[in-house]
Design a protein around this motif. Structure first.
Motif, PDB file in Angstrom:
ATOM      1  N   GLY A   1     -57.617  63.144  53.481  1.00 41.91           N
ATOM      2  CA  GLY A   1     -58.687  63.430  54.432  1.00 41.91           C
ATOM      3  C   GLY A   1     -58.652  62.513  55.639  1.00 41.91           C
ATOM      4  O   GLY A   1     -59.678  61.973  56.068  1.00 41.91           O
ATOM      5  N   THR A   2     -57.433  62.325  56.164  1.00 43.91           N
ATOM      6  CA  THR A   2     -57.255  61.438  57.317  1.00 43.91           C
ATOM      7  C   THR A   2     -56.322  62.084  58.334  1.00 43.91           C
ATOM      8  O   THR A   2     -55.764  63.150  58.077  1.00 43.91           O
ATOM      9  CB  THR A   2     -56.594  60.112  56.899  1.00 43.91           C
ATOM     10  OG1 THR A   2     -55.279  60.411  56.395  1.00 43.91           O
ATOM     11  CG2 THR A   2     -57.412  59.383  55.853  1.00 43.91           C
TER      12      THR A   2
ATOM     13  N   HIS B   1     -62.819  72.910  56.010  1.00 39.44           N
ATOM     14  CA  HIS B   1     -61.373  72.929  56.265  1.00 39.44           C
ATOM     15  C   HIS B   1     -60.918  74.313  56.727  1.00 39.44           C
ATOM     16  O   HIS B   1     -59.735  74.551  56.853  1.00 39.44           O
ATOM     17  CB  HIS B   1     -60.641  72.551  54.965  1.00 39.44           C
ATOM     18  CG  HIS B   1     -60.938  73.505  53.864  1.00 39.44           C
ATOM     19  ND1 HIS B   1     -62.129  73.477  53.164  1.00 39.44           N
ATOM     20  CD2 HIS B   1     -60.255  74.575  53.393  1.00 39.44           C
ATOM     21  CE1 HIS B   1     -62.146  74.480  52.299  1.00 39.44           C
ATOM     22  NE2 HIS B   1     -61.026  75.159  52.418  1.00 39.44           N
ATOM     23  N   GLU B   2     -61.905  75.223  56.931  1.00 43.03           N
ATOM     24  CA  GLU B   2     -61.570  76.600  57.313  1.00 43.03           C
ATOM     25  C   GLU B   2     -62.207  76.846  58.677  1.00 43.03           C
ATOM     26  O   GLU B   2     -63.328  77.344  58.754  1.00 43.03           O
ATOM     27  CB  GLU B   2     -62.143  77.549  56.231  1.00 43.03           C
ATOM     28  CG  GLU B   2     -61.794  78.997  56.426  1.00 43.03           C
ATOM     29  CD  GLU B   2     -62.367  79.892  55.307  1.00 43.03           C
ATOM     30  OE1 GLU B   2     -61.632  80.201  54.364  1.00 43.03           O
ATOM     31  OE2 GLU B   2     -63.540  80.266  55.388  1.00 43.03           O
ATOM     32  N   GLY B   3     -61.523  76.410  59.748  1.00 39.95           N
ATOM     33  CA  GLY B   3     -62.199  76.454  61.037  1.00 39.95           C
ATOM     34  C   GLY B   3     -61.320  76.883  62.198  1.00 39.95           C
ATOM     35  O   GLY B   3     -60.083  76.898  62.122  1.00 39.95           O
ATOM     36  N   ALA B   4     -62.006  77.230  63.289  1.00 39.75           N
ATOM     37  CA  ALA B   4     -61.330  77.580  64.534  1.00 39.75           C
ATOM     38  C   ALA B   4     -62.225  77.142  65.685  1.00 39.75           C
ATOM     39  O   ALA B   4     -63.446  77.070  65.536  1.00 39.75           O
ATOM     40  CB  ALA B   4     -61.084  79.083  64.603  1.00 39.75           C
ATOM     41  N   GLY B   5     -61.609  76.835  66.817  1.00 40.71           N
ATOM     42  CA  GLY B   5     -62.407  76.384  67.953  1.00 40.71           C
ATOM     43  C   GLY B   5     -61.583  76.287  69.218  1.00 40.71           C
ATOM     44  O   GLY B   5     -60.479  76.837  69.309  1.00 40.71           O
TER      45      GLY B   5
ATOM     46  N   MET C   1     -62.089  66.036  55.511  1.00 40.36           N
ATOM     47  CA  MET C   1     -61.388  66.879  54.535  1.00 40.36           C
ATOM     48  C   MET C   1     -60.180  67.573  55.164  1.00 40.36           C
ATOM     49  O   MET C   1     -60.283  68.165  56.227  1.00 40.36           O
ATOM     50  CB  MET C   1     -62.364  67.928  53.981  1.00 40.36           C
ATOM     51  CG  MET C   1     -61.758  68.836  52.938  1.00 40.36           C
ATOM     52  SD  MET C   1     -63.024  69.928  52.245  1.00 40.36           S
ATOM     53  CE  MET C   1     -62.039  70.807  51.027  1.00 40.36           C
ATOM     54  N   SER C   2     -59.052  67.457  54.480  1.00 37.98           N
ATOM     55  CA  SER C   2     -57.833  68.190  54.853  1.00 37.98           C
ATOM     56  C   SER C   2     -57.354  67.883  56.277  1.00 37.98           C
ATOM     57  O   SER C   2     -56.802  68.762  56.939  1.00 37.98           O
ATOM     58  CB  SER C   2     -58.042  69.703  54.721  1.00 37.98           C
ATOM     59  OG  SER C   2     -58.546  70.024  53.451  1.00 37.98           O
TER      60      SER C   2
ATOM     61  N   SER D   1     -55.101  74.478  60.752  1.00 44.42           N
ATOM     62  CA  SER D   1     -54.436  74.561  59.450  1.00 44.42           C
ATOM     63  C   SER D   1     -54.898  73.390  58.605  1.00 44.42           C
ATOM     64  O   SER D   1     -54.945  72.263  59.089  1.00 44.42           O
ATOM     65  CB  SER D   1     -52.920  74.469  59.645  1.00 44.42           C
ATOM     66  OG  SER D   1     -52.275  74.268  58.402  1.00 44.42           O
ATOM     67  N   TRP D   2     -55.242  73.642  57.323  1.00 37.86           N
ATOM     68  CA  TRP D   2     -55.705  72.504  56.510  1.00 37.86           C
ATOM     69  C   TRP D   2     -54.564  71.718  55.861  1.00 37.86           C
ATOM     70  O   TRP D   2     -54.809  70.738  55.158  1.00 37.86           O
ATOM     71  CB  TRP D   2     -56.813  72.865  55.549  1.00 37.86           C
ATOM     72  CG  TRP D   2     -56.595  73.900  54.498  1.00 37.86           C
ATOM     73  CD1 TRP D   2     -57.119  75.162  54.504  1.00 37.86           C
ATOM     74  CD2 TRP D   2     -55.898  73.765  53.255  1.00 37.86           C
ATOM     75  NE1 TRP D   2     -56.757  75.821  53.351  1.00 37.86           N
ATOM     76  CE2 TRP D   2     -56.014  74.990  52.575  1.00 37.86           C
ATOM     77  CE3 TRP D   2     -55.167  72.734  52.647  1.00 37.86           C
ATOM     78  CZ2 TRP D   2     -55.437  75.229  51.323  1.00 37.86           C
ATOM     79  CZ3 TRP D   2     -54.591  72.965  51.409  1.00 37.86           C
ATOM     80  CH2 TRP D   2     -54.722  74.192  50.760  1.00 37.86           C
ATOM     81  N   VAL D   3     -53.340  72.119  56.133  1.00 37.75           N
ATOM     82  CA  VAL D   3     -52.199  71.209  55.925  1.00 37.75           C
ATOM     83  C   VAL D   3     -51.503  71.108  57.281  1.00 37.75           C
ATOM     84  O   VAL D   3     -51.027  72.117  57.799  1.00 37.75           O
ATOM     85  CB  VAL D   3     -51.190  71.739  54.887  1.00 37.75           C
ATOM     86  CG1 VAL D   3     -49.978  70.822  54.808  1.00 37.75           C
ATOM     87  CG2 VAL D   3     -51.832  71.857  53.514  1.00 37.75           C
TER      88      VAL D   3
END
Ligand code: APR
Ligand code: ZN
Ligand code: ZN
Length: 368
Positions: free
Chosen positions: A114-115, A60-64, A134-135, A85-87
């Motif tokens: 998680g959807t 849930h901690e990503g960038a791309g 997730m998230s 953002s995970w929310v």
């Protein structure tokens, strides 16, 4: 198809497998991940602390990079670099308009389930079984689809490893100090737990002009990193009573503000007991959801006038805070390179999770 790390069974390692990934639907974005941090909350899913029903792509901690957009998406375009953002934060609902984007009424439930926002997932197995993400993220995957409102565009020159960390550990940790707590200039602050999140709380406290910043951990290496990012004092909790040591550093009074950044009732109590009368304790770590605690309302809250506050996602408005954090990283005041202990491949994610138990790694970051 995309290669992803799937949580299939409680307490078992993630399974690396090829999954189907649907095209982005209305208001959604497909992202080729550049990097994903391995955060304690990922481990918390596997050990049952944060219950997400399997199967699920964790991370849930990503960038791309945006590789496709669905109908109606206007905030990003193909080729843009983004932090996820995970929310998902819409910016216009009841809570978003009250500066509580972390509780966004449009995005928070999807984030918990998680959807996507329509409560379905874009990942599935070869046999058609739906796989949650997730998230509303699922960053342990070469590619993912997320709500457009989860995307924050960033400049192309920010390394993905750094941008990924901003997506959870930095927003959460720094935000706890800057958005959630009320740190006054010169306040004595204690941060219990100097991991990937706590190290950013230390930096947030420094940003707010705290006086003493006392880091408490059980691993000397973590305390060394804490000192390098702004802790003025460090305490190894395995050597003697940590509360007494905080009292000794604060004229016997206790800290003005304490942060618990681990997620155990015992360390929450410890953090609370480290604060002075009238002090504030912020719970950043996420305890198991079946755990409870006891307080003495008269002594603890009324007579001592203490405050105990929860903090979700650093109280962050991601659309405001991500650009702010990037500019602080660029001007050198926010230290993030120091937080990346090592770069790994997706296949190494289980080893990275195991190492988190030992507590020696600030952050492992998957580079795609
Ligand atoms: N006393 C002091 N420090 C401790 C103790 C303890 N009893 N137990 C663990 N620690 C330290 C570890 O040594 C580690 O440095 O707490 C730190 C936790 O850091 P990480 O494992 O890196 O976890 P992190 O990703 O920072 O997340 C911390 O915040 O967002 C939440 O879900 C997340 O609950 C988790 C917490
Ligand atoms: Zn996280
Ligand atoms: Zn909202």
């Amino acid at each position: 198809m995309t290669k992803a790390a799937v949580y299939a069974t409680l307490q078992q390692p993630l399974e690396i497998m090829e999954l189907n990934l649907m095209d982005p639907q209305v208001g959604e974005v497909r992202i080729a991940l550049g990097a994903s941090g391995v955060c304690h909350s990922d481990l918390s899913v596997i050990n049952g602390t944060l219950p997400i029903p399997p199967p699920a792509v964790l991370g849930h901690e990503g960038a791309g990079t945006v590789v496709a957009i669905g109908a109606g998406v206007t905030n990003v375009k193909v080729g843009d670099h983004v932090v996820i953002s995970w929310v998902p934060q819409c910016g216009t609902c009841y809570t978003c308009s009250r500066d509580q984007g972390e509780l966004c009424e449009t995005g928070a439930t999807a984030s918990m389930f998680g959807t996507m926002l329509d409560y379905t997932s874009r990942f599935s197995m070869k046999d058609g079984t739906a796989v949650a993400q997730m998230s509303a993220a699922g960053t342990f995957s070469e590619e993912t689809v997320v709500p457009a409102i989860s995307c924050v565009k960033i400049p192309d020159d920010v390394p993905f490893q750094i941008a990924a960390l901003i997506g959870c550990g930095v927003l959460t940790g720094f935000g706890a100090a800057v958005n959630t707590a009320n740190i006054r200039e010169g306040d004595n602050v204690v941060v219990v737990g100097a991991g990937g999140v706590g190290l950013n709380t230390i930096q947030g406290a420094k940003h707010k002009g705290a006086g003493k910043i006392i880091a408490v951990d059980m691993v000397d290496g973590k305390l060394e990193t804490a000192a390098s990012v702004g802790a003025t004092h460090t305490i190894n909790a395995s050597n003697g009573d940590a509360i007494e040591q905080v009292m000794a550093l604060t004229d016997g009074r206790g800290a003005d503000v304490a942060f618990e950044v681990i997620g155990f009732p015992a360390t929450i109590r410890q953090s609370f007991d480290m604060t002075r009368k009238g002090g504030e304790t912020v719970i950043v770590g996420v305890p198991r959801l079946d755990q409870t605690m006891e307080f003495n309302p008269g002594m603890d809250f009324v007579i001592a006038e203490k405050t105990l506050k929860g903090c979700w996602y650093g109280g962050a408005n991601v659309h405001r805070d991500v650009p702010m954090l990037i500019s602080q990283y660029k001007n050198g005041s926010l230290k993030l390179d120091e937080l990346i202990s090592r770069e790994i491949k997706l296949e190494d994610v289980n080893a990275a999770m195991d190492e988190m138990h030992g507590g020696h790694i600030a952050r492992s970051v998957i580079v795609y």
